[in-house]
Design a protein around this motif. Sequence first.
Motif, PDB file in Angstrom:
ATOM      1  N   LYS A   1      -9.367 -29.505  57.353  1.00 37.70           N
ATOM      2  CA  LYS A   1     -10.702 -28.897  57.310  1.00 37.70           C
ATOM      3  C   LYS A   1     -10.597 -27.377  57.271  1.00 37.70           C
ATOM      4  O   LYS A   1     -11.291 -26.721  56.484  1.00 37.70           O
ATOM      5  N   LEU A   2      -9.744 -26.814  58.110  1.00 30.82           N
ATOM      6  CA  LEU A   2      -9.565 -25.366  58.132  1.00 30.82           C
ATOM      7  C   LEU A   2      -8.985 -24.884  56.805  1.00 30.82           C
ATOM      8  O   LEU A   2      -9.450 -23.903  56.238  1.00 30.82           O
TER       9      LEU A   2
ATOM     10  N   ASN B   1      -9.147 -26.263  53.838  1.00 30.26           N
ATOM     11  CA  ASN B   1     -10.166 -26.356  52.783  1.00 30.26           C
ATOM     12  C   ASN B   1     -11.173 -25.228  52.902  1.00 30.26           C
ATOM     13  O   ASN B   1     -11.605 -24.658  51.898  1.00 30.26           O
ATOM     14  N   ARG B   2     -11.541 -24.894  54.120  1.00 36.49           N
ATOM     15  CA  ARG B   2     -12.474 -23.786  54.340  1.00 36.49           C
ATOM     16  C   ARG B   2     -11.869 -22.465  53.861  1.00 36.49           C
ATOM     17  O   ARG B   2     -12.546 -21.651  53.231  1.00 36.49           O
ATOM     18  N   LEU B   3     -10.604 -22.265  54.158  1.00 39.21           N
ATOM     19  CA  LEU B   3      -9.925 -21.051  53.719  1.00 39.21           C
ATOM     20  C   LEU B   3      -9.841 -20.986  52.197  1.00 39.21           C
ATOM     21  O   LEU B   3     -10.014 -19.922  51.605  1.00 39.21           O
TER      22      LEU B   3
ATOM     23  N   LYS C   1     -11.942 -22.367  50.072  1.00 43.04           N
ATOM     24  CA  LYS C   1     -13.286 -22.072  49.578  1.00 43.04           C
ATOM     25  C   LYS C   1     -13.624 -20.606  49.782  1.00 43.04           C
ATOM     26  O   LYS C   1     -14.200 -19.964  48.915  1.00 43.04           O
ATOM     27  N   LYS C   2     -13.278 -20.074  50.945  1.00 39.96           N
ATOM     28  CA  LYS C   2     -13.557 -18.665  51.229  1.00 39.96           C
ATOM     29  C   LYS C   2     -12.771 -17.762  50.289  1.00 39.96           C
ATOM     30  O   LYS C   2     -13.295 -16.771  49.793  1.00 39.96           O
TER      31      LYS C   2
ATOM     32  N   GLU D   1     -14.532 -15.235  63.625  1.00 44.71           N
ATOM     33  CA  GLU D   1     -15.218 -16.362  63.008  1.00 44.71           C
ATOM     34  C   GLU D   1     -14.531 -17.648  63.419  1.00 44.71           C
ATOM     35  O   GLU D   1     -13.361 -17.689  63.714  1.00 44.71           O
TER      36      GLU D   1
END
Length: 86
Positions: free
Chosen positions: A49-50, A52-54, A56-57, A85
């Motif tokens: 999850k982390l 994937n978030r990175l 996307k960011k 964050e």
Amino acid sequence: MPKTLTFAILHFSIAFGIAYALTGDFLTGGLIAVLEPACNTVAYYFHEKLWNRLNKKAAADGGDAAGHGHSHILGTLRRMLRRGES
């Protein structure tokens, strides 16, 4: 799937062998061999999850994370941690 299953068996066997060698107790070895992979599975879920978030960011910041390798993602992570964050 066969490769995944054989790896799971290998992982369980190594965890059991190490726990049994350290404790000399069959039950403790078995519990550790079951609990350790279960905890790693949960940790892997949150790690993904982390990550994937990175990704996307990094893409939203105008970079192609795959094209910049890990350095771009790690830079994004550093900025997020500095700003607090989550």
